[in-house]
Design an enzyme around this catalytic site. Structure first.
Site, short mmCIF file in Angstrom:
data_model
loop_
_atom_site.label_atom_id
_atom_site.label_comp_id
_atom_site.label_asym_id
_atom_site.label_seq_id
_atom_site.Cartn_x
_atom_site.Cartn_y
_atom_site.Cartn_z
N ASN A 9 3.51 -1.27 -8.23
CA ASN A 9 4.66 -1.82 -8.96
C ASN A 9 4.10 -2.51 -10.19
O ASN A 9 3.57 -3.61 -10.10
CB ASN A 9 5.42 -2.82 -8.06
CG ASN A 9 6.53 -3.52 -8.83
OD1 ASN A 9 6.87 -3.15 -9.96
ND2 ASN A 9 7.11 -4.56 -8.20
N TRP A 10 4.22 -1.82 -11.31
CA TRP A 10 3.64 -2.36 -12.55
C TRP A 10 4.41 -3.58 -13.05
O TRP A 10 3.94 -4.29 -13.93
CB TRP A 10 3.63 -1.29 -13.64
CG TRP A 10 2.65 -0.17 -13.44
CD1 TRP A 10 1.85 0.05 -12.33
CD2 TRP A 10 2.36 0.89 -14.36
NE1 TRP A 10 1.08 1.18 -12.53
CE2 TRP A 10 1.38 1.72 -13.75
CE3 TRP A 10 2.83 1.22 -15.62
CZ2 TRP A 10 0.87 2.85 -14.39
CZ3 TRP A 10 2.32 2.36 -16.25
CH2 TRP A 10 1.35 3.15 -15.64
N LYS A 11 5.62 -3.78 -12.53
CA LYS A 11 6.50 -4.84 -13.04
C LYS A 11 6.65 -4.66 -14.56
O LYS A 11 6.65 -3.52 -15.04
CB LYS A 11 5.99 -6.22 -12.62
CG LYS A 11 5.74 -6.28 -11.10
CD LYS A 11 5.53 -7.66 -10.56
CE LYS A 11 5.31 -7.58 -9.05
NZ LYS A 11 5.18 -8.90 -8.42
N HIS A 95 13.76 -5.93 -4.91
CA HIS A 95 12.53 -6.72 -5.07
C HIS A 95 12.92 -8.20 -5.18
O HIS A 95 13.95 -8.54 -5.78
CB HIS A 95 11.75 -6.27 -6.30
CG HIS A 95 10.38 -6.86 -6.34
ND1 HIS A 95 10.15 -8.15 -6.74
CD2 HIS A 95 9.17 -6.35 -5.99
CE1 HIS A 95 8.85 -8.39 -6.64
NE2 HIS A 95 8.24 -7.33 -6.19
N GLU A 97 11.93 -10.47 -7.00
CA GLU A 97 12.12 -10.95 -8.38
C GLU A 97 13.51 -10.61 -8.88
O GLU A 97 14.10 -11.36 -9.68
CB GLU A 97 11.01 -10.37 -9.28
CG GLU A 97 9.67 -11.05 -9.00
CD GLU A 97 8.45 -10.21 -9.25
OE1 GLU A 97 8.55 -9.18 -9.94
OE2 GLU A 97 7.37 -10.57 -8.73
N GLU A 166 7.77 -7.89 1.79
CA GLU A 166 7.05 -8.66 0.78
C GLU A 166 7.41 -10.14 0.92
O GLU A 166 8.40 -10.59 0.34
CB GLU A 166 7.43 -8.19 -0.63
CG GLU A 166 7.04 -6.77 -0.95
CD GLU A 166 6.78 -6.58 -2.44
OE1 GLU A 166 5.76 -5.97 -2.77
OE2 GLU A 166 7.58 -7.05 -3.26
N GLY A 172 1.95 -12.47 -5.93
CA GLY A 172 1.31 -13.01 -7.12
C GLY A 172 0.66 -14.36 -6.92
O GLY A 172 0.29 -15.03 -7.88
N SER A 208 -0.05 -9.78 -2.82
CA SER A 208 -1.47 -10.05 -3.04
C SER A 208 -2.37 -9.07 -2.28
O SER A 208 -3.44 -9.45 -1.80
CB SER A 208 -1.81 -11.51 -2.69
OG SER A 208 -1.10 -12.39 -3.53
N GLY A 229 1.30 -5.13 -6.64
CA GLY A 229 1.64 -5.58 -7.99
C GLY A 229 0.40 -5.64 -8.87
O GLY A 229 -0.09 -4.63 -9.37
N GLY A 230 -0.13 -6.83 -9.05
CA GLY A 230 -1.22 -7.06 -9.99
C GLY A 230 -2.38 -6.08 -9.87
O GLY A 230 -2.88 -5.55 -10.88
P1 13P Z 1 1.22 -8.83 -6.17
O1 13P Z 1 0.48 -7.65 -5.55
O2 13P Z 1 0.86 -9.06 -7.59
O3 13P Z 1 1.16 -10.04 -5.31
O4 13P Z 1 2.76 -8.39 -6.22
C1 13P Z 1 3.35 -7.88 -5.08
C2 13P Z 1 4.66 -7.29 -5.47
O5 13P Z 1 5.59 -7.98 -5.81
C3 13P Z 1 4.77 -5.83 -5.44
O6 13P Z 1 6.09 -5.42 -5.56
#
Ligand code: 13P
Length: 244
Positions: A9-11, A95, A97, A166, A172, A208, A229-230
């Site tokens: 997930n590049w966000k 998600h 967010e 999640e 994050g 994470s 994510g990251g």
């Molecule tokens: P991180 O891997 O950066 O913690 O993010 C997780 C996430 O929200 C994937 O959708």
């Protein structure tokens, strides 16, 4: 055998130049080891780029959100049919967010999951509790409520989605759920699926995930891969996670 699936997930990250380097490195490095598959969910303007680079490869692509509507006067929205036209296989829905920052309710998330399915996509339905909810012993109540809202709309079509657990406190933050903590929630969700997909629905873990912890998480019997994510922005790190 459900096999393992790892989704990046590049966000809201990336740009044409950086994406190109990342996608090319993923293409070069991904050998799709037995039973493992990979996908990336990119920002909308880059769907064409992802398609151009990844078409015909073993790496799938998708979007991070979808409209509840199929077409019409919904300024700013993008339909599942449009995503499908760009070759998307997956779409993230719910998600945390989007739930937290964009006010998406359980009902909206359920409608998005249905819209994704109706458009021929595989929705990845994200669920998870906040730290306050976990500390109050409400993890199962919260995740169960989020699950039930989608199941109420999809019924037996729940078997066609993927789920992503999640925990909000792990996103994050560098703080990962322990394998046992993740497994407990994943087992709960699989039990909840029951006849509507307990055997076939992939339940991914997100929060994470990195190369250093992916193997122990993915070794859990009900953890079918990761939503990353990251670490998905670093080709070597993401390749190592997806191969774990
Ligand atoms: P991180 O891997 O950066 O913690 O993010 C997780 C996430 O929200 C994937 O959708």
């Amino acid at each position: 055998m459900r096999g393992k699936l790892t989704i990046g997930n590049w966000k809201m990250n990336g740009g044409l130049t950086a994406n190109s380097a990342l996608l090319v490195a993923l293409l070069a490095g991904w050998k799709a080891p037995g039973g493992r598959s990979m996908g990336v969910c990119v920002p909308l303007p880059y769907l064409g780029q992802a398609r151009d680079v990844l078409a015909g490869s073993a790496i799938a692509w998708g979007a991070q959100d979808v409209s509840t509507h199929a077409s019409g006067a919904y300024t700013g929205e993008v339909s599942a049919g449009m995503l499908a036209e760009f070759g998307c296989r997956f779409v993230l829905v719910g998600h945390s967010e989007r739930r937290q920052l964009h006010g998406e309710t359980d009902g909206v998330v359920a409608a998005k999951a249905a819209a994704g399915l109706n458009g021929g996509l595989t929705p990845i339905v994200c669920l998870g509790e906040t730290l306050a909810e976990r500390d109050a012993g409400q993890t199962q109540a919260v995740v169960g409520r989020q699950f039930d809202a989608v199941a109420a709309v999809l019924g037996m079509r729940m078997a066609l989605v993927a789920l992503a657990y999640e925990p909000v406190w792990a996103i994050g933050t560098g703080r990962t759920a322990s394998p046992a903590e993740a497994q407990a929630v994943h087992a709960f969700l699989r039990q909840r699926l029951g006849a509507a997909g307990a055997e076939e629905v992939k339940v991914l873990y997100g929060g994470s995930v990195k190369a250093a912890n992916a193997a122990e998480l993915f070794a859990m019997p009900d953890v079918d891969g990761g939503l990353v994510g990251g670490a998905s922005l670093d080709a070597n790190e993401f390749l190592a996670i997806a191969a774990a």
